[in-house]
Design an enzyme around this catalytic site. Structure first.
Site, PDB file in Angstrom:
ATOM      1  N   LYS A 203      -9.309  -3.767  -5.835  1.00 57.15           N
ATOM      2  CA  LYS A 203     -10.260  -2.855  -6.134  1.00 57.15           C
ATOM      3  C   LYS A 203      -9.735  -1.406  -6.218  1.00 57.15           C
ATOM      4  CE  LYS A 203     -13.449  -4.466  -2.481  1.00 57.15           C
ATOM      5  NZ  LYS A 203     -13.759  -4.305  -1.085  1.00 57.15           N
TER       6      LYS A 203
ATOM      7  N   LYS B 181      -2.563  -9.078  -8.738  1.00 50.07           N
ATOM      8  CA  LYS B 181      -3.708  -9.559  -8.481  1.00 50.07           C
ATOM      9  C   LYS B 181      -4.752  -8.537  -8.921  1.00 50.07           C
ATOM     10  CE  LYS B 181      -5.208  -7.678  -4.053  1.00 50.07           C
ATOM     11  NZ  LYS B 181      -6.317  -7.630  -2.967  1.00 50.07           N
TER      12      LYS B 181
ATOM     13  N   LYS C  73       0.874  -1.250   0.040  1.00 47.24           N
ATOM     14  CA  LYS C  73       0.012  -0.094  -0.201  1.00 47.24           C
ATOM     15  C   LYS C  73       0.928   1.365   0.092  1.00 47.24           C
ATOM     16  CE  LYS C  73      -3.969  -1.767   0.062  1.00 47.24           C
ATOM     17  NZ  LYS C  73      -5.557  -1.723   0.484  1.00 47.24           N
TER      18      LYS C  73
HETATM   19  P1  ATP Z   1      -7.521  -4.033  -2.488  1.00 44.67           P
HETATM   20  O1  ATP Z   1      -7.553  -4.840  -3.684  1.00 44.67           O
HETATM   21  O2  ATP Z   1      -7.949  -2.803  -2.828  1.00 44.67           O
HETATM   22  O3  ATP Z   1      -6.687  -4.432  -1.286  1.00 44.67           O
HETATM   23  P2  ATP Z   1      -9.300  -6.096  -1.822  1.00 44.67           P
HETATM   24  O4  ATP Z   1     -10.222  -6.367  -2.714  1.00 44.67           O
HETATM   25  O5  ATP Z   1      -8.238  -7.220  -1.444  1.00 44.67           O
HETATM   26  O6  ATP Z   1      -8.929  -4.797  -1.990  1.00 44.67           O
HETATM   27  P3  ATP Z   1     -11.309  -6.681   0.631  1.00 44.67           P
HETATM   28  O7  ATP Z   1     -12.344  -6.304  -0.259  1.00 44.67           O
HETATM   29  O8  ATP Z   1     -11.218  -6.317   1.883  1.00 44.67           O
HETATM   30  O9  ATP Z   1      -9.686  -5.994  -0.404  1.00 44.67           O
HETATM   31  O10 ATP Z   1     -10.997  -8.308   0.061  1.00 44.67           O
HETATM   32  C1  ATP Z   1     -12.135  -8.939   0.544  1.00 44.67           C
HETATM   33  C2  ATP Z   1     -11.993 -10.583   0.186  1.00 44.67           C
HETATM   34  O11 ATP Z   1     -11.555 -10.700  -1.327  1.00 44.67           O
HETATM   35  C3  ATP Z   1     -10.689 -10.832   1.120  1.00 44.67           C
HETATM   36  O12 ATP Z   1     -10.875 -12.190   1.684  1.00 44.67           O
HETATM   37  C4  ATP Z   1      -9.549 -11.160  -0.126  1.00 44.67           C
HETATM   38  O13 ATP Z   1      -8.647 -11.931   0.315  1.00 44.67           O
HETATM   39  C5  ATP Z   1     -10.346 -11.462  -1.216  1.00 44.67           C
HETATM   40  N1  ATP Z   1      -9.719 -11.013  -2.643  1.00 44.67           N
HETATM   41  C6  ATP Z   1      -9.216  -9.871  -2.856  1.00 44.67           C
HETATM   42  N2  ATP Z   1      -8.616  -9.861  -4.244  1.00 44.67           N
HETATM   43  C7  ATP Z   1      -8.730 -11.129  -4.654  1.00 44.67           C
HETATM   44  C8  ATP Z   1      -8.220 -11.646  -5.595  1.00 44.67           C
HETATM   45  N3  ATP Z   1      -7.688 -10.912  -6.676  1.00 44.67           N
HETATM   46  N4  ATP Z   1      -8.495 -13.128  -5.925  1.00 44.67           N
HETATM   47  C9  ATP Z   1      -8.970 -13.765  -4.752  1.00 44.67           C
HETATM   48  N5  ATP Z   1      -9.548 -13.093  -3.758  1.00 44.67           N
HETATM   49  C10 ATP Z   1      -9.267 -11.850  -3.536  1.00 44.67           C
END
Ligand code: ATP
Ligand code: LTN
Length: 329
Positions: free
Chosen positions: A198, A195, A114
Site C-alpha cells: 500500500k 512485495k 518501515k
Molecule cells: P503495507 O504494504 O503498507 O505494509 P499492507 O498491505 O501489508 O500494508 P495491511 O493492509 O494491514 O498491510 O495488510 C492486510 C493483509 O494483506 C495482511 O494479512 C497482509 O499479510 C496481506 N498482504 C499485504 N501485502 C500482501 C502481498 N503483497 N501479498 C499477499 N498478502 C499481502
C-alpha cells in the site's frame, strides 16, 4: 455454549487496498465465515503508527470498510468493526507489553523495514506487534488468515500467549496463522523482488481493488519482466513473470503448470493480456458491489459491530484482568 473455532484478522485503513491484500488475505476471510466464528477488524490504531493526515484518514477508514463489505465480509455472519471503537485492544496491549522483552521487538523485520523507508521511530511503531498480539488474543482466536509478511508477528503472538499462560493463568489458546498456498506474497509490478504494498510511492507497482479495467490492463502491460521471451516459473531468474503466473493462477484457480504449458511460447504481450483479463474478471463483481454501498448504511453496520464487539470484549477481558490481579475491588 461456544463450540466453533474462532478466526480473527485485521487490516490497516491506510487506503490503496490492493490485489495482494485480496489474494493473500481477504479472500480467505470471506471463505472462513462459513465454518468459523469470524471476527474482522479495521485496525485504525495500527494505521496511525506512520505519519498520516486525519481528514484523509477518516476517508480511507470508511473506504476500507466498504471494500471489505464489497469483497464479501458479511456483518450478519461475522463481527466487523473498527479497532479504535473497542478500548479493550489498547488495554490488553498494555498488559501484554509488560511481559514483552524489548529484545524480541528489536528483531521485528516489519519495524526495521518501515524505519528503512523513512518512518519516524516512535513507540507506537515499535510496539505495533504487541497491539497486534492483543487484537488476536482479545477474542481468543484460533486461526489468523494473513499474508506471508505477517508470519513473524504471528510467531511473536504465540510466544506472548504462552508466556502469559505460564506466568498468570491458562487464558489464551495458541493461535495458528493461515497463509494461502498461492499468492501468499504478491510482488510489486515495478520491482518484482519486493512485495506489492500500500505504501509504495509508485502507483504502477500495485493493482488496486477499485482500479478500472483500463488501468488494470495498462499496469499489467507495463509490469517489469525480463528479456528472455519464454513464460516459465522461476522466481530467481524471472521474478516478474513468476509473479504474474502466481497472480493468474490465484485469479483463475488453474495450476501454474497448466498456465505455463498454455503460454510458454505465446509471447509476453499475449500472456500479459490474459493475466490482466483474469484480474479484471476477478475484481469486477467487487467493484460493482462497492458502488452499490451506501455510506450511511456502512456507518450503521460499523456502529452495531462496535457495540457487539465491546460487549463481548468486556467478558473476555475480565478474565485477563482477574488473572493479572486487576479485577474489581
Ligand atoms: P503495507 O504494504 O503498507 O505494509 P499492507 O498491505 O501489508 O500494508 P495491511 O493492509 O494491514 O498491510 O495488510 C492486510 C493483509 O494483506 C495482511 O494479512 C497482509 O499479510 C496481506 N498482504 C499485504 N501485502 C500482501 C502481498 N503483497 N501479498 C499477499 N498478502 C499481502
Ligand atoms: N499487521 C497486520 C495488520 C493487523 C493484523 C492484526 C492482522 C493488525 N492486527 C491481527 C491479523 C490479525 C498487517 O497486515 N500489516
Amino acid at each position: 455454549m461456544e463450540t466453533n473455532k474462532k478466526v480473527f484478522s485485521g487490516v490497516q485503513p491506510t487506503g490503496n487496498v490492493h490485489l495482494g491484500n485480496y489474494l493473500g488475505a481477504f479472500r480467505n476471510w470471506v471463505a472462513l465465515q462459513d465454518d468459523y466464528d469470524a471476527i474482522y477488524c479495521i485496525v485504525d490504531l495500527h494505521g496511525m503508527t506512520v505519519p498520516y493526515d486525519p481528514p484523509e484518514y477518516r476517508r480511507t477508514r470508511l473506504e476500507t470498510a466498504k471494500v471489505l463489505l464489497a469483497i464479501g465480509v458479511d456483518p450478519d455472519r461475522s463481527l466487523f468493526y473498527m479497532q479504535s471503537q473497542v478500548p479493550h485492544h489498547a488495554e490488553l496491549a498494555w498488559i501484554l507489553g509488560t511481559i514483552t522483552p524489548t529484545g524480541v521487538l528489536n528483531r521485528m523485520t516489519q519495524y526495521k523495514d518501515k524505519l528503512a523507508t523513512g518512518a519516524p521511530a516512535n513507540l507506537g511503531l515499535y510496539s505495533y506487534p504487541v497491539l497486534m498480539a492483543a487484537d488476536i488474543l482479545l477474542f481468543r482466536a484460533d486461526l489468523v488468515p494473513v499474508g506471508e509478511d505477517q508470519k513473524q508477528h504471528l510467531e511473536m503472538t504465540r510466544d506472548l500467549a504462552e508466556r502469559f499462560n505460564n506466568r498468570f493463568a491458562e487464558v489464551f489458546p495458541i493461535p495458528e496463522p493461515l497463509i494461502p498456498a498461492t499468492a501468499a506474497r504478491v510482488m510489486s509490478l515495478t520491482e518484482p523482488t519486493a512485495k506489492m504494498s500500500k505504501s509504495d510511492p509508485a502507483d504502477k507497482s500495485r493493482i488496486l481493488i477499485l482500479d478500472s479495467a483500463d488501468v488494470i490492463m495498462k499496469k499489467v502491460k507495463s509490469a517489469v519482466t525480463d528479456s528472455e521471451p519464454t513464460v516459465r516459473y522461476d522466481t530467481e531468474a524471472k521474478p516478474g513473470i513468476s509473479n504474474l503466473l502466481e497472480i493468474m493462477a490465484a485469479c483463475t484457480g488453474r495450476s501454474i503448470d497448466d498456465l505455463v504449458s498454455e503460454y510458454h511460447d505465446a509471447g509476453y504481450g499475449r500472456f500479459k493480456e490474459a493475466v490482466a483479463e483474469a484480474i479484471i474478471e476477478t475484481l469486477a463483481p467487487i467493484k460493482s458491489a462497492y458502488e452499490r454501498l451506501d455510506d450511511r448504511e456502512v456507518a450503521r453496520i460499523l456502529q452495531k459491530g462496535a457495540l457487539d464487539a465491546r460487549t463481548q470484549a468486556e467478558v473476555y477481558q475480565s478474565e485477563v484482568r482477574r488473572a493479572v490481579g486487576l479485577d474489581q475491588m
